[in-house]
Scaffold this motif. Structure first.
Motif, short mmCIF file in Angstrom:
data_model
loop_
_atom_site.label_atom_id
_atom_site.label_comp_id
_atom_site.label_asym_id
_atom_site.label_seq_id
_atom_site.Cartn_x
_atom_site.Cartn_y
_atom_site.Cartn_z
N GLN A 83 -5.03 -4.27 -5.19
CA GLN A 83 -4.91 -3.52 -6.44
C GLN A 83 -5.28 -4.39 -7.64
O GLN A 83 -5.96 -3.93 -8.55
N SER A 132 0.82 -1.21 0.00
CA SER A 132 0.00 0.00 0.00
C SER A 132 0.85 1.25 0.00
O SER A 132 0.33 2.36 -0.10
N ASN A 171 -9.91 -3.65 2.63
CA ASN A 171 -9.86 -2.98 1.35
C ASN A 171 -9.54 -3.99 0.25
O ASN A 171 -8.99 -5.05 0.54
N ASN A 179 -0.86 0.48 6.78
CA ASN A 179 -0.28 0.09 5.51
C ASN A 179 -0.06 -1.40 5.55
O ASN A 179 -0.12 -2.03 6.62
N ILE A 204 -3.59 3.99 4.47
CA ILE A 204 -4.98 3.70 4.13
C ILE A 204 -5.81 4.20 5.31
O ILE A 204 -5.55 3.82 6.45
#
Length: 141
Positions: free
Chosen positions: A71, A36, A68, A134, A51
């Motif tokens: 990616q 992250s 979350n 993170n 985040i």
């Protein structure tokens, strides 16, 4: 000797050279390892870009889970290391959370985590309104 732009072929017939964009190559690599952190920043505690998640009580009087999306989808269930934002002495498995000031609390990867989403479980106070952290996600061979 410096070599660049070489493509090896099997057989006697050459094909046109493959050109991949940086973004395409990065997405392929992210199936094996993601972070992250901003690109070029080494994972560490106490970084300034995190985040941030607004939270609300999940069960009873506590915050039980946050998460979350990755990616890109990982190739297998990754090993997760979390890093607290602003808490330089905190260890893996912690996030920073805000009630009336910033504190550190334990949250660990959910036992049924997937290749698409990072979910952290914990038992933080329901008065927590903001969580920051993170992570690195490692699904290498």
């Amino acid at each position: 000797i410096y070599l660049t732009g070489i493509q090896l072929e099997v057989g006697s017939k050459a094909t046109s050279f493959e050109h991949r964009s940086f973004g395409d190559e990065l997405a392929k690599c992210a199936r094996y390892f993601q972070t992250s952190f901003e690109q070029g920043t080494a994972p560490a505690h106490g970084v300034t870009k995190n985040i941030y998640l607004f939270v609300r009580p999940y069960t009873g009087g506590s915050v039980a889970a946050v998460g979350n999306d990755f990616q890109v989808e990982m190739r297998s269930t990754p090993t997760i290391i979390t890093y607290c934002g602003g808490e330089s002495g905190s260890t893996n498995g912690h996030v920073s959370y805000y009630t009336s000031s910033w504190s550190s609390g334990a949250m660990s990867p959910h036992s049924s985590r997937t290749t698409k989403r990072l979910t952290l479980d914990g038992n933080l106070s329901s008065s927590a309104v903001l969580i920051q952290y993170n992570y690195t996600a490692d699904a290498e061979l």
